[in-house]
Design a protein around this motif. Structure first.
Motif, PDB file in Angstrom:
ATOM      1  N   SER A 161      83.639 -37.224  17.233  1.00 41.82           N
ATOM      2  CA  SER A 161      83.369 -36.078  16.369  1.00 41.82           C
ATOM      3  C   SER A 161      84.625 -35.612  15.648  1.00 41.82           C
ATOM      4  CB  SER A 161      82.765 -34.928  17.173  1.00 41.82           C
ATOM      5  OG  SER A 161      83.690 -34.443  18.116  1.00 41.82           O
ATOM      6  N   GLY A 162      85.791 -35.904  16.183  1.00 42.17           N
ATOM      7  CA  GLY A 162      87.040 -35.554  15.509  1.00 42.17           C
ATOM      8  C   GLY A 162      87.208 -34.055  15.404  1.00 42.17           C
ATOM      9  N   GLU A 163      88.018 -33.648  14.440  1.00 41.86           N
ATOM     10  CA  GLU A 163      88.252 -32.231  14.236  1.00 41.86           C
ATOM     11  C   GLU A 163      87.095 -31.642  13.457  1.00 41.86           C
ATOM     12  OE1 GLU A 163      91.969 -30.857  13.051  1.00 41.86           O
ATOM     13  OE2 GLU A 163      93.073 -32.380  14.136  1.00 41.86           O
ATOM     14  N   PRO A 164      86.821 -30.360  13.690  1.00 46.07           N
ATOM     15  CA  PRO A 164      85.722 -29.749  12.957  1.00 46.07           C
ATOM     16  C   PRO A 164      86.008 -29.715  11.460  1.00 46.07           C
ATOM     17  CG  PRO A 164      86.931 -28.096  14.197  1.00 46.07           C
ATOM     18  CD  PRO A 164      87.475 -29.440  14.585  1.00 46.07           C
ATOM     19  N   GLY A 165      84.970 -29.955  10.665  1.00 46.55           N
ATOM     20  CA  GLY A 165      85.124 -29.951   9.214  1.00 46.55           C
ATOM     21  C   GLY A 165      85.264 -28.539   8.678  1.00 46.55           C
ATOM     22  N   ALA A 166      85.539 -28.452   7.417  1.00 48.25           N
ATOM     23  CA  ALA A 166      85.670 -27.152   6.775  1.00 48.25           C
ATOM     24  C   ALA A 166      84.313 -26.464   6.751  1.00 48.25           C
ATOM     25  CB  ALA A 166      86.189 -27.320   5.354  1.00 48.25           C
ATOM     26  N   GLU A 167      84.340 -25.175   6.886  1.00 45.67           N
ATOM     27  CA  GLU A 167      83.116 -24.388   6.857  1.00 45.67           C
ATOM     28  C   GLU A 167      82.535 -24.433   5.441  1.00 45.67           C
ATOM     29  OE1 GLU A 167      82.220 -19.749   7.359  1.00 45.67           O
ATOM     30  OE2 GLU A 167      83.329 -20.658   9.023  1.00 45.67           O
ATOM     31  N   PRO A 168      81.229 -24.653   5.314  1.00 45.30           N
ATOM     32  CA  PRO A 168      80.655 -24.696   3.967  1.00 45.30           C
ATOM     33  C   PRO A 168      80.780 -23.333   3.291  1.00 45.30           C
ATOM     34  CG  PRO A 168      78.925 -24.702   5.623  1.00 45.30           C
ATOM     35  CD  PRO A 168      80.224 -24.821   6.348  1.00 45.30           C
ATOM     36  N   PRO A 169      80.958 -23.329   1.978  1.00 48.62           N
ATOM     37  CA  PRO A 169      81.100 -22.043   1.284  1.00 48.62           C
ATOM     38  C   PRO A 169      79.812 -21.231   1.375  1.00 48.62           C
ATOM     39  CG  PRO A 169      80.911 -23.836  -0.297  1.00 48.62           C
ATOM     40  CD  PRO A 169      80.996 -24.458   1.064  1.00 48.62           C
ATOM     41  N   ARG A 170      79.974 -19.934   1.393  1.00 50.31           N
ATOM     42  CA  ARG A 170      78.792 -19.062   1.481  1.00 50.31           C
ATOM     43  C   ARG A 170      78.032 -19.105   0.152  1.00 50.31           C
ATOM     44  NH1 ARG A 170      83.087 -15.305   0.768  1.00 50.31           N
ATOM     45  NH2 ARG A 170      82.740 -14.025  -1.066  1.00 50.31           N
ATOM     46  N   PRO A 171      76.756 -18.813   0.179  1.00 47.22           N
ATOM     47  CA  PRO A 171      75.983 -18.811  -1.065  1.00 47.22           C
ATOM     48  C   PRO A 171      76.519 -17.760  -2.047  1.00 47.22           C
ATOM     49  CG  PRO A 171      74.530 -18.706   0.853  1.00 47.22           C
ATOM     50  CD  PRO A 171      75.925 -18.541   1.348  1.00 47.22           C
ATOM     51  N   ALA A 172      76.488 -18.093  -3.315  1.00 48.96           N
ATOM     52  CA  ALA A 172      77.009 -17.190  -4.351  1.00 48.96           C
ATOM     53  C   ALA A 172      76.202 -15.902  -4.437  1.00 48.96           C
ATOM     54  CB  ALA A 172      77.018 -17.897  -5.701  1.00 48.96           C
ATOM     55  N   VAL A 173      74.952 -15.925  -3.994  1.00 50.61           N
ATOM     56  CA  VAL A 173      74.106 -14.719  -4.035  1.00 50.61           C
ATOM     57  C   VAL A 173      74.725 -13.610  -3.186  1.00 50.61           C
ATOM     58  CG1 VAL A 173      71.812 -13.822  -3.463  1.00 50.61           C
ATOM     59  CG2 VAL A 173      72.031 -16.056  -4.495  1.00 50.61           C
ATOM     60  N   GLU A 174      75.454 -13.991  -2.139  1.00 47.65           N
ATOM     61  CA  GLU A 174      76.072 -12.990  -1.268  1.00 47.65           C
ATOM     62  C   GLU A 174      77.243 -12.274  -1.936  1.00 47.65           C
ATOM     63  OE1 GLU A 174      77.057 -14.654   2.533  1.00 47.65           O
ATOM     64  OE2 GLU A 174      75.040 -15.454   2.811  1.00 47.65           O
ATOM     65  N   ASP A 175      77.761 -12.813  -3.036  1.00 45.10           N
ATOM     66  CA  ASP A 175      78.871 -12.194  -3.756  1.00 45.10           C
ATOM     67  C   ASP A 175      78.396 -11.185  -4.805  1.00 45.10           C
ATOM     68  OD1 ASP A 175      80.441 -13.966  -2.330  1.00 45.10           O
ATOM     69  OD2 ASP A 175      80.614 -15.394  -3.973  1.00 45.10           O
ATOM     70  N   VAL A 176      77.108 -11.163  -5.075  1.00 43.50           N
ATOM     71  CA  VAL A 176      76.563 -10.355  -6.167  1.00 43.50           C
ATOM     72  C   VAL A 176      75.614  -9.301  -5.600  1.00 43.50           C
ATOM     73  CG1 VAL A 176      75.276 -10.418  -8.332  1.00 43.50           C
ATOM     74  CG2 VAL A 176      76.638 -12.387  -7.649  1.00 43.50           C
ATOM     75  N   ARG A 177      75.714  -8.083  -6.152  1.00 41.44           N
ATOM     76  CA  ARG A 177      74.742  -7.062  -5.766  1.00 41.44           C
ATOM     77  C   ARG A 177      74.423  -6.184  -6.966  1.00 41.44           C
ATOM     78  NH1 ARG A 177      76.392  -1.955  -3.294  1.00 41.44           N
ATOM     79  NH2 ARG A 177      78.472  -1.498  -4.039  1.00 41.44           N
ATOM     80  N   VAL A 178      73.208  -5.655  -6.957  1.00 36.88           N
ATOM     81  CA  VAL A 178      72.770  -4.744  -8.014  1.00 36.88           C
ATOM     82  C   VAL A 178      73.155  -3.339  -7.574  1.00 36.88           C
ATOM     83  CG1 VAL A 178      70.776  -3.820  -9.235  1.00 36.88           C
ATOM     84  CG2 VAL A 178      70.879  -6.248  -8.705  1.00 36.88           C
TER      85      VAL A 178
END
Length: 141
Positions: A32-49
């Protein structure tokens, strides 16, 4: 059989059982080696009305957006804003939508924008929400 022979067999079988149990576990951990990079969070979480109002002059819905920049770098957001009469979507109705592009959003910055919606009927209260958002890293474009 002598007691010494029995002890030899017992030790041999214990070692064999240990290999059968722990060898696959060791191989799994090694492979399994070293853990990979965490996937980026969805862009929807960066935006709010932050606001949803009807412009008194044109009777069009105006949604105010707030976008938070990502720590991985400057980039552009394309946000799809939805305009409905209720927060829960009606499966039979197709809500009005508007696209908003915010180029060059810097890391850890907060940008504001407005989305202009359709002409809204009198007496109805609009609901504005983020339907989708995309983030493309790179210079302003």
């Amino acid at each position: 059989m002598s007691a010494l022979k029995w002890q030899g067999w017992a030790v041999g079988l214990t070692v064999l059982a240990g290999l059968l149990v722990f060898a696959p576990l060791g191989l799994y951990v090694w492979a399994s080696g070293e853990p990979g990079a965490e996937p980026p969070r969805p862009a929807v979480e960066d935006v709010r009305v932050t606001g949803c109002r009807i412009d008194p002059g044109s009777r069009r819905v105006v949604a105010t957006l707030e976008v938070s920049g990502r720590p991985e770098g400057t980039g552009a957001y394309v946000v799809t804003v939805e305009f409905r009469e209720r927060a829960t979507p009606d499966p039979a109705a197709r809500p009005a939508q508007a696209l908003v592009k915010l180029p060059g959003v810097a890391p850890s910055a907060t940008e504001h924008a407005e989305a202009l919606g359709p002409v809204w009927p009198a007496g109805a209260t609009p609901w504005c929400g983020v339907a989708a958002a995309e983030f493309v890293s790179g210079p302003a474009g």
